[in-house]
Design an enzyme around this catalytic site. Structure first.
Site, mmCIF file in Angstrom:
data_model
loop_
_atom_site.group_PDB
_atom_site.id
_atom_site.type_symbol
_atom_site.label_atom_id
_atom_site.label_comp_id
_atom_site.label_asym_id
_atom_site.label_seq_id
_atom_site.Cartn_x
_atom_site.Cartn_y
_atom_site.Cartn_z
ATOM 1 N N ARG A 120 -9.371 1.121 8.585
ATOM 2 C CA ARG A 120 -9.413 -1.124 9.524
ATOM 3 C C ARG A 120 -9.965 -1.840 9.792
ATOM 4 N NH1 ARG A 120 -3.458 0.546 8.734
ATOM 5 N NH2 ARG A 120 -1.575 -1.734 9.787
ATOM 6 N N LYS B 13 0.507 -0.970 -0.025
ATOM 7 C CA LYS B 13 -0.253 -0.270 -0.059
ATOM 8 C C LYS B 13 0.695 1.374 0.148
ATOM 9 C CE LYS B 13 -1.825 -1.266 3.787
ATOM 10 N NZ LYS B 13 -1.161 -2.234 4.537
ATOM 11 N N ARG C 130 11.212 -4.663 5.007
ATOM 12 C CA ARG C 130 11.522 -3.827 4.869
ATOM 13 C C ARG C 130 12.793 -2.849 5.368
ATOM 14 N NH1 ARG C 130 5.597 -1.927 4.954
ATOM 15 N NH2 ARG C 130 5.486 -2.497 7.750
ATOM 16 N N ARG D 62 -0.649 -8.797 13.473
ATOM 17 C CA ARG D 62 -1.032 -7.148 12.701
ATOM 18 C C ARG D 62 -1.894 -7.881 11.741
ATOM 19 N NH1 ARG D 62 4.416 -4.734 11.473
ATOM 20 N NH2 ARG D 62 3.323 -3.184 9.822
ATOM 21 N N ARG E 191 11.435 -0.401 11.212
ATOM 22 C CA ARG E 191 10.147 -0.081 12.285
ATOM 23 C C ARG E 191 10.314 -1.124 13.060
ATOM 24 N NH1 ARG E 191 5.351 0.461 8.476
ATOM 25 N NH2 ARG E 191 3.537 -0.810 10.731
HETATM 26 P P1 ADP Z 1 1.827 -1.259 3.648
HETATM 27 O O1 ADP Z 1 2.265 -0.408 2.988
HETATM 28 O O2 ADP Z 1 1.079 -2.675 2.644
HETATM 29 O O3 ADP Z 1 2.514 -2.422 4.411
HETATM 30 P P2 ADP Z 1 4.892 -1.393 1.714
HETATM 31 O O4 ADP Z 1 4.087 -0.348 1.178
HETATM 32 O O5 ADP Z 1 5.977 -0.898 3.387
HETATM 33 O O6 ADP Z 1 3.859 -1.994 2.595
HETATM 34 O O7 ADP Z 1 5.706 -3.045 0.888
HETATM 35 C C1 ADP Z 1 6.051 -3.744 2.164
HETATM 36 C C2 ADP Z 1 7.454 -4.268 1.313
HETATM 37 O O8 ADP Z 1 7.492 -5.436 0.376
HETATM 38 C C3 ADP Z 1 8.632 -2.801 1.639
HETATM 39 O O9 ADP Z 1 9.899 -3.124 1.887
HETATM 40 C C4 ADP Z 1 7.929 -2.849 -0.061
HETATM 41 O O10 ADP Z 1 9.518 -2.290 -0.808
HETATM 42 C C5 ADP Z 1 8.397 -4.227 -0.631
HETATM 43 N N1 ADP Z 1 7.344 -4.713 -2.091
HETATM 44 C C6 ADP Z 1 6.118 -3.890 -1.969
HETATM 45 N N2 ADP Z 1 5.800 -3.856 -2.884
HETATM 46 C C7 ADP Z 1 6.389 -5.308 -3.827
HETATM 47 C C8 ADP Z 1 5.685 -6.231 -4.507
HETATM 48 N N3 ADP Z 1 4.618 -5.749 -5.723
HETATM 49 N N4 ADP Z 1 7.272 -7.279 -4.878
HETATM 50 C C9 ADP Z 1 7.863 -7.322 -3.619
HETATM 51 N N5 ADP Z 1 8.266 -6.452 -2.948
HETATM 52 C C10 ADP Z 1 7.305 -5.357 -2.953
HETATM 53 P P1 AMP Z 2 0.598 0.455 9.218
HETATM 54 O O1 AMP Z 2 2.033 1.800 9.426
HETATM 55 O O2 AMP Z 2 -0.419 0.569 8.414
HETATM 56 O O3 AMP Z 2 1.239 -1.023 8.754
HETATM 57 O O4 AMP Z 2 -0.089 0.897 10.363
HETATM 58 C C1 AMP Z 2 0.927 0.140 11.800
HETATM 59 C C2 AMP Z 2 0.726 -0.199 12.802
HETATM 60 O O5 AMP Z 2 -0.463 1.760 13.284
HETATM 61 C C3 AMP Z 2 -0.676 -0.805 13.049
HETATM 62 O O6 AMP Z 2 -0.632 -1.811 13.603
HETATM 63 C C4 AMP Z 2 -1.882 -0.068 14.019
HETATM 64 O O7 AMP Z 2 -1.651 -0.862 15.674
HETATM 65 C C5 AMP Z 2 -1.202 1.156 14.432
HETATM 66 N N1 AMP Z 2 -2.629 2.326 13.222
HETATM 67 C C6 AMP Z 2 -2.683 2.380 11.848
HETATM 68 N N2 AMP Z 2 -3.677 2.464 10.896
HETATM 69 C C7 AMP Z 2 -4.335 2.316 11.849
HETATM 70 C C8 AMP Z 2 -5.646 2.634 12.057
HETATM 71 N N3 AMP Z 2 -6.720 2.365 10.626
HETATM 72 N N4 AMP Z 2 -6.810 2.065 12.604
HETATM 73 C C9 AMP Z 2 -6.212 1.290 13.789
HETATM 74 N N5 AMP Z 2 -4.790 1.506 14.159
HETATM 75 C C10 AMP Z 2 -4.084 1.746 13.135
#
Ligand code: ADP
Ligand code: AMP
Length: 217
Positions: free
Chosen positions: A90, A15, A129, A174, A163
């Site tokens: 969410r 995302k 990541r 999660r 993170r």
């Molecule tokens: P989200 O925001 O949904 O938690 P991220 O965009 O941070 O996910 O992606 C998680 C990890 O996977 C990052 O390190 C990113 O570089 C990698 N990633 C994202 N999309 C892809 C993909 N299509 N193929 C392989 N790796 C990906």
């Molecule tokens: P994310 O960066 O989207 O992976 O979110 C990291 C953490 O922030 C999650 O595991 C939750 O603890 C909190 N969080 C982020 N967005 C939300 C949401 N919309 N509702 C509740 N908790 C959230």
């Protein structure tokens, strides 16, 4: 046309990565509640102090806190800028709140894009990541390394960070939260024919192409 879209998918679905690319390519604004909460934790605001332990455990922060954050961001945004909701809503309560917030700001939801991914791949994605400490650009140990090792492609920075919640144990919590509370909101949008499913297992550039096709309608 000003668009408002939701990117929905489990942690690690891509995302944030795709939001960043849409921001660059379409001049939209990414509204990530996770990023907003991490900024609040860092700044030790009252919201950050309440959210910190919950986030570290991989559980969900209260609906009211995140919906208030989104409301405030939209209030500060120009009406001509489209919004990408990343990591929000969410829960069902957040989905209902978002409808009210959008109506209040004269906006409407155009698309809900579900990024579908194998759960097994998510742990590897999340534990690999990292981001640029200066500009926030996202990377991966295996799937998206900087072109020059140790230097951010986007801003040239040399500091990178990981993170606190990107460890295997928290990732499992999660994912369980996603399955229990977030996936069940899809029917709410399905009924309104807003949902498009995109294969999130494809290469990053192919996922972007598929999302752009949805946005073109
Ligand atoms: P989200 O925001 O949904 O938690 P991220 O965009 O941070 O996910 O992606 C998680 C990890 O996977 C990052 O390190 C990113 O570089 C990698 N990633 C994202 N999309 C892809 C993909 N299509 N193929 C392989 N790796 C990906
Ligand atoms: P994310 O960066 O989207 O992976 O979110 C990291 C953490 O922030 C999650 O595991 C939750 O603890 C909190 N969080 C982020 N967005 C939300 C949401 N919309 N509702 C509740 N908790 C959230």
């Amino acid at each position: 046309m000003v668009m408002n879209i939701i990117l929905l998918g489990p942690p690690g679905a891509g995302k944030g990565t795709q939001s960043g690319l849409l921001v660059t390519g379409h001049g939209m604004r990414q509204l990530s509640t996770g990023d907003m909460l991490r900024a609040a934790v860092k700044a030790q605001t009252p919201v950050g102090l309440r959210a910190k332990a919950v986030m570290e455990a991989g559980e969900l922060v209260s609906d009211e806190i995140v919906s208030d954050l989104i409301d405030a961001e939209l209030a500060a945004m120009g009406a001509e800028t489209g919004a990408i909701f990343d990591g929000y809503p969410r829960t069902q309560a957040q989905a209902v709140a978002l409808d009210d917030i959008l109506a209040k700001h004269g906006r409407q939801l155009d698309h809900v894009i579900e990024l579908t991914v194998d759960e097994d791949a998510l742990v590897e994605r999340i534990t690999g990541r990292f981001t640029c400490g200066t500009c926030g650009e996202g990377y991966h140990d295996r799937f998206k390394q900087p072109a020059v090792e140790g230097t951010c492609d986007k801003c040239g920075g040399h500091e990178f960070k990981r993170r606190a919640d990107d460890n295997e144990e928290t990732v499992r919590t999660r994912m369980a939260e996603y399955r229990a509370k977030t996936a069940p909101i899809l029917p709410y949008y399905d009924e309104r024919k807003l949902v498009s499913r995109v294969d999130g297992m494809a290469d990053i550039a192919l996922v972007t192409t598929a999302i752009e096709k949805v946005l073109r309608g």
